[in-house]
Write a protein that holds these residues in place. Structure first.
Motif, PDB file in Angstrom:
ATOM      1  N   SER A 161       0.816  -1.212   0.000  1.00 27.89           N
ATOM      2  CA  SER A 161       0.000   0.000   0.000  1.00 27.89           C
ATOM      3  C   SER A 161       0.847   1.258   0.000  1.00 27.89           C
ATOM      4  O   SER A 161       0.463   2.274  -0.585  1.00 27.89           O
ATOM      5  N   ARG A 162       2.005   1.205   0.639  1.00 26.88           N
ATOM      6  CA  ARG A 162       2.872   2.380   0.725  1.00 26.88           C
ATOM      7  C   ARG A 162       3.541   2.708  -0.602  1.00 26.88           C
ATOM      8  O   ARG A 162       3.732   3.878  -0.940  1.00 26.88           O
ATOM      9  N   ALA A 163       3.922   1.679  -1.363  1.00 31.33           N
ATOM     10  CA  ALA A 163       4.811   1.915  -2.503  1.00 31.33           C
ATOM     11  C   ALA A 163       4.194   1.632  -3.870  1.00 31.33           C
ATOM     12  O   ALA A 163       4.704   2.123  -4.881  1.00 31.33           O
ATOM     13  N   ASN A 164       3.115   0.860  -3.933  1.00 30.57           N
ATOM     14  CA  ASN A 164       2.589   0.476  -5.245  1.00 30.57           C
ATOM     15  C   ASN A 164       2.058   1.684  -6.006  1.00 30.57           C
ATOM     16  O   ASN A 164       1.290   2.476  -5.471  1.00 30.57           O
ATOM     17  N   GLN A 165       2.486   1.825  -7.249  1.00 28.56           N
ATOM     18  CA  GLN A 165       1.995   2.924  -8.067  1.00 28.56           C
ATOM     19  C   GLN A 165       1.334   2.454  -9.355  1.00 28.56           C
ATOM     20  O   GLN A 165       0.675   3.235 -10.039  1.00 28.56           O
ATOM     21  N   SER A 166       1.474   1.164  -9.679  1.00 27.07           N
ATOM     22  CA  SER A 166       0.828   0.656 -10.887  1.00 27.07           C
ATOM     23  C   SER A 166       0.662  -0.846 -10.777  1.00 27.07           C
ATOM     24  O   SER A 166       1.462  -1.533 -10.130  1.00 27.07           O
ATOM     25  N   SER A 167      -0.402  -1.350 -11.409  1.00 27.97           N
ATOM     26  CA  SER A 167      -0.637  -2.786 -11.435  1.00 27.97           C
ATOM     27  C   SER A 167      -1.341  -3.132 -12.727  1.00 27.97           C
ATOM     28  O   SER A 167      -2.318  -2.471 -13.102  1.00 27.97           O
ATOM     29  N   SER A 168      -0.836  -4.124 -13.411  1.00 32.29           N
ATOM     30  CA  SER A 168      -1.414  -4.543 -14.680  1.00 32.29           C
ATOM     31  C   SER A 168      -1.602  -6.055 -14.662  1.00 32.29           C
ATOM     32  O   SER A 168      -0.630  -6.806 -14.591  1.00 32.29           O
ATOM     33  N   ILE A 169      -2.873  -6.474 -14.703  1.00 31.76           N
ATOM     34  CA  ILE A 169      -3.200  -7.892 -14.720  1.00 31.76           C
ATOM     35  C   ILE A 169      -3.265  -8.357 -16.168  1.00 31.76           C
ATOM     36  O   ILE A 169      -3.832  -7.684 -17.028  1.00 31.76           O
ATOM     37  N   HIS A 170      -2.701  -9.533 -16.438  1.00 30.46           N
ATOM     38  CA  HIS A 170      -2.852 -10.127 -17.763  1.00 30.46           C
ATOM     39  C   HIS A 170      -3.109 -11.614 -17.586  1.00 30.46           C
ATOM     40  O   HIS A 170      -3.189 -12.114 -16.451  1.00 30.46           O
ATOM     41  N   ALA A 171      -3.280 -12.321 -18.669  1.00 28.79           N
ATOM     42  CA  ALA A 171      -3.541 -13.754 -18.586  1.00 28.79           C
ATOM     43  C   ALA A 171      -2.396 -14.435 -17.846  1.00 28.79           C
ATOM     44  O   ALA A 171      -1.237 -14.343 -18.253  1.00 28.79           O
ATOM     45  N   ASP A 172      -2.730 -15.087 -16.737  1.00 34.12           N
ATOM     46  CA  ASP A 172      -1.768 -15.855 -15.939  1.00 34.12           C
ATOM     47  C   ASP A 172      -0.587 -15.031 -15.470  1.00 34.12           C
ATOM     48  O   ASP A 172       0.555 -15.499 -15.468  1.00 34.12           O
ATOM     49  N   GLY A 173      -0.864 -13.821 -15.030  1.00 34.89           N
ATOM     50  CA  GLY A 173       0.220 -13.050 -14.453  1.00 34.89           C
ATOM     51  C   GLY A 173      -0.109 -11.591 -14.260  1.00 34.89           C
ATOM     52  O   GLY A 173      -1.230 -11.132 -14.514  1.00 34.89           O
ATOM     53  N   SER A 174       0.894 -10.853 -13.803  1.00 35.20           N
ATOM     54  CA  SER A 174       0.731  -9.422 -13.563  1.00 35.20           C
ATOM     55  C   SER A 174       2.098  -8.755 -13.524  1.00 35.20           C
ATOM     56  O   SER A 174       3.130  -9.409 -13.360  1.00 35.20           O
TER      57      SER A 174
END
Length: 282
Positions: A161-174
């Motif tokens: 929560s402190r450091a995450n600035q982006s997240s991208s989900i794709h098929a079988d991963g991120s």
């Protein structure tokens, strides 16, 4: 017009629905199994699939968020000027078609909505694996904090929560990006110590993920209501206890869906950690 009811939290990939509204190549249904991409945090892509009526069919290229304001004006996707759930707005799921809506898709018409189930399952594995990786990351970095940054659902210092600035989900991963800047160091995180022990941290994360996958705990989505804006929470049973995240995406029904989950950590830019998660299905 009422808010769209959604059935994807229970795992539905097909269902009957009535057409509520069309606007060019976007169709709104009263109820849908399609999961839409969020316009403010687009981590998981929207579902694709088809709408059918008798012998007629049209392809849905992506489900998106839609909303109407107090005057009934329809806004779709990134054109929505307010955050999801804002008061005074009616929140909908838009089904973006490969063409303008054909003549048989008129308000009141009954259709069958069918999600691409293979793609949905792969995205669900990617999203569940992403959450598990973030928990394992927090555990692996717990000793690097000199101050209390708050805790995650497992009670670890909450690096995510402190450091995450982006997240991208794709098929079988991120792929997740974490900013390791001055503010994180001021919060008490030992960025230098992290950089010096990067391979060891990756080993810890992967060992923890292997242990969780081996147990095969249950995974589910808890809902507070039937509409697209009702709060949804991803819950998972781990040996350490029950965990949960507020989450609008889709997920596996059990960690037995995985044969493995692994991460790779990249700190090529010392100010940015990139964590790539790979899920291997059974």
């Amino acid at each position: 017009m009422s808010a769209t009811r959604v059935t994807f939290p229970a795992g539905a990939v097909t269902g009957q629905a009535a057409v509520v509204r069309t606007a060019g190549g976007v169709v709104v249904l009263d109820v849908t199994p399609f999961h839409p991409v969020d316009h403010t945090w687009p981590d998981q892509p929207g579902d694709c699939g088809v709408l059918r009526s008798g012998d007629d069919r049209v392809r849905v290229v992506e489900a998106v968020m839609a909303a109407t304001d107090a005057e009934g004006t329809l806004f779709v996707g990134t054109d929505i000027p307010v955050k999801r759930g804002a008061e005074g707005w009616t929140w909908l799921v838009g089904h973006r078609l490969e063409t303008d809506a054909p003549a048989w898709l008129v308000p009141g018409a009954t259709v069958t909505a069918e999600v691409d189930a293979v793609r949905r399952a792969a995205l669900s594995r990617g999203h569940s694996a992403c959450h598990l990786s973030s928990l394992a990351l927090d555990l692996a970095l717990a000793d690097l904090w000199r101050k209390d940054p708050g805790t995650d659902p497992l009670g670890s210092p909450d690096f995510e929560s402190r450091a995450n600035q982006s997240s991208s989900i794709h098929a079988d991963g991120s792929v997740d990006g974490y900013r390791l800047g001055k503010s994180l160091r001021k919060a008490g995180f030992d960025s230098a110590g992290f950089a010096a022990s990067l391979p060891e941290r990756a080993e810890r994360i992967n060992a923890q993920l292997a242990a969780w996958v081996a147990v095969g705990g249950t995974s589910r989505i808890a809902v507070e209501g039937p509409t697209i804006t009702d709060r949804r929470t991803w819950e998972c049973t781990l040996p350490e206890g029950e965990v949960g995240f507020a989450c609008g995406g889709t997920h596996v029904g059990s960690l037995s869906a995985f044969s493995a989950i692994t991460v790779a950590l990249d700190l090529s830019d010392p100010q940015l950690l990139v964590m790539t998660t790979t899920a291997v299905p059974v």
